[in-house]
Design an enzyme around this catalytic site. Sequence first.
Site, PDB file in Angstrom:
ATOM      1  N   ARG A 165       1.784  -5.081   6.014  1.00 10.06           N
ATOM      2  CA  ARG A 165       1.077  -4.040   5.268  1.00 10.06           C
ATOM      3  C   ARG A 165       1.863  -2.741   5.400  1.00 10.06           C
ATOM      4  O   ARG A 165       2.218  -2.333   6.505  1.00 10.06           O
ATOM      5  CB  ARG A 165      -0.353  -3.830   5.768  1.00 10.06           C
ATOM      6  CG  ARG A 165      -1.059  -2.774   4.908  1.00 10.06           C
ATOM      7  CD  ARG A 165      -2.536  -2.662   5.163  1.00 10.06           C
ATOM      8  NE  ARG A 165      -3.120  -1.746   4.179  1.00 10.06           N
ATOM      9  CZ  ARG A 165      -4.350  -1.802   3.724  1.00 10.06           C
ATOM     10  NH1 ARG A 165      -5.158  -2.739   4.147  1.00 10.06           N
ATOM     11  NH2 ARG A 165      -4.789  -0.925   2.838  1.00 10.06           N
TER      12      ARG A 165
ATOM     13  N   ASP B  66       0.829  -1.205   0.000  1.00 15.24           N
ATOM     14  CA  ASP B  66       0.000   0.000   0.000  1.00 15.24           C
ATOM     15  C   ASP B  66       0.871   1.265   0.000  1.00 15.24           C
ATOM     16  O   ASP B  66       2.032   1.225   0.408  1.00 15.24           O
ATOM     17  CB  ASP B  66      -0.890  -0.041   1.252  1.00 15.24           C
ATOM     18  CG  ASP B  66      -2.070   0.906   1.137  1.00 15.24           C
ATOM     19  OD1 ASP B  66      -2.296   1.469   0.037  1.00 15.24           O
ATOM     20  OD2 ASP B  66      -2.761   1.094   2.148  1.00 15.24           O
ATOM     21  N   GLY B  67       0.259   2.368  -0.455  1.00 19.65           N
ATOM     22  CA  GLY B  67       0.913   3.674  -0.334  1.00 19.65           C
ATOM     23  C   GLY B  67       1.624   4.147  -1.589  1.00 19.65           C
ATOM     24  O   GLY B  67       2.322   5.162  -1.554  1.00 19.65           O
TER      25      GLY B  67
ATOM     26  N   ASN C 183     -10.486  -2.913  -6.715  1.00 19.20           N
ATOM     27  CA  ASN C 183      -9.669  -1.878  -7.361  1.00 19.20           C
ATOM     28  C   ASN C 183     -10.218  -1.422  -8.722  1.00 19.20           C
ATOM     29  O   ASN C 183      -9.788  -0.396  -9.250  1.00 19.20           O
ATOM     30  CB  ASN C 183      -8.212  -2.342  -7.520  1.00 19.20           C
ATOM     31  CG  ASN C 183      -7.423  -2.320  -6.234  1.00 19.20           C
ATOM     32  OD1 ASN C 183      -6.503  -3.110  -6.032  1.00 19.20           O
ATOM     33  ND2 ASN C 183      -7.754  -1.411  -5.310  1.00 19.20           N
TER      34      ASN C 183
ATOM     35  N   HIS D 148       2.970   3.505  -8.663  1.00 16.99           N
ATOM     36  CA  HIS D 148       2.757   2.086  -8.999  1.00 16.99           C
ATOM     37  C   HIS D 148       3.974   1.533  -9.746  1.00 16.99           C
ATOM     38  O   HIS D 148       4.364   0.393  -9.561  1.00 16.99           O
ATOM     39  CB  HIS D 148       1.500   1.919  -9.847  1.00 16.99           C
ATOM     40  CG  HIS D 148       0.242   2.260  -9.105  1.00 16.99           C
ATOM     41  ND1 HIS D 148      -0.012   1.823  -7.827  1.00 16.99           N
ATOM     42  CD2 HIS D 148      -0.849   3.000  -9.452  1.00 16.99           C
ATOM     43  CE1 HIS D 148      -1.191   2.277  -7.419  1.00 16.99           C
ATOM     44  NE2 HIS D 148      -1.713   2.990  -8.381  1.00 16.99           N
TER      45      HIS D 148
ATOM     46  N   TRP E  58       2.944   7.975  -2.140  1.00 18.67           N
ATOM     47  CA  TRP E  58       4.396   8.102  -2.352  1.00 18.67           C
ATOM     48  C   TRP E  58       4.658   9.039  -3.531  1.00 18.67           C
ATOM     49  O   TRP E  58       5.504   9.925  -3.464  1.00 18.67           O
ATOM     50  CB  TRP E  58       4.993   6.720  -2.634  1.00 18.67           C
ATOM     51  CG  TRP E  58       6.475   6.698  -2.851  1.00 18.67           C
ATOM     52  CD1 TRP E  58       7.449   6.529  -1.909  1.00 18.67           C
ATOM     53  CD2 TRP E  58       7.157   6.844  -4.107  1.00 18.67           C
ATOM     54  NE1 TRP E  58       8.685   6.570  -2.498  1.00 18.67           N
ATOM     55  CE2 TRP E  58       8.540   6.763  -3.839  1.00 18.67           C
ATOM     56  CE3 TRP E  58       6.732   7.047  -5.428  1.00 18.67           C
ATOM     57  CZ2 TRP E  58       9.507   6.870  -4.847  1.00 18.67           C
ATOM     58  CZ3 TRP E  58       7.696   7.157  -6.416  1.00 18.67           C
ATOM     59  CH2 TRP E  58       9.065   7.068  -6.127  1.00 18.67           C
TER      60      TRP E  58
ATOM     61  N   ARG F  83      -0.018   9.573  -9.594  1.00 21.30           N
ATOM     62  CA  ARG F  83      -0.141   8.361  -8.773  1.00 21.30           C
ATOM     63  C   ARG F  83       0.491   7.139  -9.446  1.00 21.30           C
ATOM     64  O   ARG F  83       1.114   6.308  -8.790  1.00 21.30           O
ATOM     65  CB  ARG F  83      -1.634   8.066  -8.518  1.00 21.30           C
ATOM     66  CG  ARG F  83      -2.304   9.025  -7.550  1.00 21.30           C
ATOM     67  CD  ARG F  83      -3.787   8.673  -7.430  1.00 21.30           C
ATOM     68  NE  ARG F  83      -3.983   7.260  -7.134  1.00 21.30           N
ATOM     69  CZ  ARG F  83      -3.860   6.726  -5.922  1.00 21.30           C
ATOM     70  NH1 ARG F  83      -3.560   7.481  -4.892  1.00 21.30           N
ATOM     71  NH2 ARG F  83      -4.054   5.443  -5.743  1.00 21.30           N
TER      72      ARG F  83
ATOM     73  N   THR G 253     -10.353  -7.200  -6.141  1.00 19.41           N
ATOM     74  CA  THR G 253     -11.616  -7.175  -6.900  1.00 19.41           C
ATOM     75  C   THR G 253     -12.313  -5.813  -6.731  1.00 19.41           C
ATOM     76  O   THR G 253     -13.200  -5.484  -7.505  1.00 19.41           O
ATOM     77  CB  THR G 253     -12.562  -8.301  -6.420  1.00 19.41           C
ATOM     78  OG1 THR G 253     -12.537  -8.355  -4.989  1.00 19.41           O
ATOM     79  CG2 THR G 253     -12.149  -9.653  -6.961  1.00 19.41           C
TER      80      THR G 253
END
Length: 264
Positions: free
Chosen positions: A204, A32-33, A80, A49, A37, A45, A78
């Site tokens: 996490r 996550d994050g 997202n 990724h 970031w 964003r 599911t």
Amino acid sequence: MFNIFKKDKINENQNTIDFEKPIPQHIAIIMDGNGRWAQKRMMPRVAGHKEGMNNVKRITKEANRLGVKVLTLYAFSTENWKRPTDEVNFLMKLPVDFFDVFVPELIEENVRVEVMGYIDDLPEHTRTAVINAKEQTKHNTGMVLNFALNYGGRAEILTAVNQLLTEQRNGQLTEEPIEDDKFSDYLMTGILEKELRDPDLLIRTSGEERISNFLLWQLAYSELYFTDLSWPDFTAQTLAEAISDYQARNRRFGGLKETKKGVN
Ligand code: FPP
């Protein structure tokens, strides 16, 4: 909750892995994050990724080096699909880019790729990339790199229950009550060796402390570790800290004494 304990640690050695003690055999990570970031760095964003994907490579190599047997990564849930189309499209392209470049290294490192999730509902290019990666690495005998892609824990349980009901109706299965062990065969982690299906450690990143529909059945007795770092900032050192924290835990699986998985 564990963050509080982490800050209070006085033993400096607790940040390093003790190789005399067991290494978690199955580690699952909610990465996550990524978005935050990137936004902190004035980037879109999706740049988060992309960096997250690069970090998957680094952490995969490190986990494999440490002797982890299964690394399960929550890459797309599911839920997202609710994100903006551009972001979803970007996320769906990541496995293509990742496997294009990384499969030769995975083969060199003897890592086997597995994918759990509703693969048939993925775009064609994503599905093809993961199917090919599985095929190309299927003879590897080292760590399993298990991507949860279009995966949801409740959906997984319902799919398993419906499958069992169908088999009972067809007479393929008796009407005996289903036991724990049998049920786990029907879950998406049923592709893994029996004793490796449930994560020993769930990590996490990014300060959120929830499960988010991940491995709801399998996490029943997993140790949970939360870090404030965003996924792109999660390093081999952070992994070592998480493992060291795990090694200091007392796993009782509902019994009174520290014991092995499934033995009370
Ligand atoms: C959550 O961060 C992260 C995701 C939904 C995607 C995670 C995917 C990767 C790290 C890359 C996967 C790589 C391969 C090869 C499939 P977020 O976007 O929710 O972050 P935020 O909470 O800061 O918005």
